[in-house]
Design a protein around this motif. Structure first.
Motif, short mmCIF file in Angstrom:
data_model
loop_
_atom_site.label_atom_id
_atom_site.label_comp_id
_atom_site.label_asym_id
_atom_site.label_seq_id
_atom_site.Cartn_x
_atom_site.Cartn_y
_atom_site.Cartn_z
N GLN A 75 0.83 -1.21 0.00
CA GLN A 75 0.00 0.00 0.00
C GLN A 75 0.86 1.25 0.00
OE1 GLN A 75 -2.60 -0.38 3.36
NE2 GLN A 75 -3.52 -2.27 2.62
N ILE A 138 -6.15 -5.00 -3.02
CA ILE A 138 -7.29 -4.64 -2.19
C ILE A 138 -7.86 -5.88 -1.50
CG2 ILE A 138 -9.64 -3.74 -2.20
CD1 ILE A 138 -8.93 -1.94 -4.48
N SER A 142 -8.10 -6.67 2.53
CA SER A 142 -9.41 -6.86 3.14
C SER A 142 -9.52 -8.25 3.76
CB SER A 142 -10.50 -6.66 2.10
OG SER A 142 -11.78 -6.79 2.69
N ALA A 205 -7.48 1.36 -0.84
CA ALA A 205 -8.51 0.65 -1.58
C ALA A 205 -9.37 1.62 -2.39
CB ALA A 205 -9.38 -0.16 -0.61
N VAL A 236 -16.08 -3.76 -3.34
CA VAL A 236 -15.41 -2.98 -4.37
C VAL A 236 -16.35 -2.90 -5.55
CG1 VAL A 236 -13.33 -2.69 -5.77
CG2 VAL A 236 -13.19 -3.94 -3.60
#
Length: 239
Positions: A75, A138, A142, A205, A236
């Motif tokens: 990230q 993502i 998660s 995200a 998403v």
């Protein structure tokens, strides 16, 4: 004899100071690679220790924390590239169910080690257009979060709704607090490092989803507690 300076002694060579953000990005990249090797070694060790249940809790903790840090580093690199305007989505056609199976397979040993039941609810023939590497980041983040907060069940899903491809991760934990569910567009704002709660994963995200655009629409993420498992639902939405 007088103490005279030697010719040229006062000419100090100037050292060029590198861009600190590039130094950090390079260091993060190296750490990410090292953690990737560590995770691979942990998986090999898990295979070697089959039949030694006493070691499993320690391996579960090691793998979970290594996966979490690895995801955080991914990230950080992504956010750095966003700031440098070098990150973009390169969408291609993917079978959605196969994509979700690949993401779940990476976490299979950890899920099994924690005794977490899991399933995928998606049409095998469904296809979607997205950047699989970015969206995988993502899903990984998660999933790590869901493994931490779920009680015993996880569900990965995919559906088409109003012209959107919706990927979801659902758990049977306590769900998302109201402050996170109502964040909305605030998720796209730069993290506030002075508050002690940066929501870095959600910002990442949201930013990655936002890179996916089609026909004037941009991707987004949504959080709610209205799933069938009774816990939190991370979605998403991709155009």
């Amino acid at each position: 004899m007088s103490d005279q300076p030697r010719p040229g002694a006062d000419k100090r060579r100037e050292i060029e100071v590198p861009d600190f953000s590039m130094v950090i990005a390079s260091a993060v990249h190296d750490m990410k690679n090292s953690l990737g090797m560590l995770l691979s070694t942990l998986e090999d060790l898990r295979q070697e220790l089959q039949g030694a249940p006493a070691e499993n809790p320690k391996l579960n903790t090691l793998q979970y924390e290594a996966e979490r840090v690895h995801s955080d580093l991914l990230q950080l690199l992504g956010i750095y590239r966003l700031g440098e305007h070098t990150l973009s989505a390169h969408s291609d056609e993917h079978y959605v169910a196969d994509f979700l199976r690949e993401q779940l397979a990476r976490h299979q040993p950890l899920l099994d080690g924690h005794g977490i039941q899991h399933e995928i609810v998606a049409d095998d023939s469904a296809v979607g257009f997205f950047d699989d590497e970015l969206i995988a980041g993502i899903i990984t983040s998660s999933l790590n979060n869901a493994i931490r907060y779920t009680r015993s069940r996880l569900r990965l899903g995919a559906r088409e709704q109003d012209g959107w491809l919706v990927l979801s991760i659902e758990d049977d934990g306590k769900g998302y607090p109201e402050s996170m569910r109502e964040a909305g567009d605030a998720l796209l704002r730069a993290p506030d490092f002075s508050s002690g709660s940066t929501s870095l994963g959600l910002y990442f995200a949201s930013a990655i989803a936002n890179l996916h655009q089609n026909d004037g629409r941009r991707g987004e993420i949504r959080l709610h507690n209205e799933g069938e498992l009774g816990g939190g639902v991370f979605e998403v939405w991709l155009p």
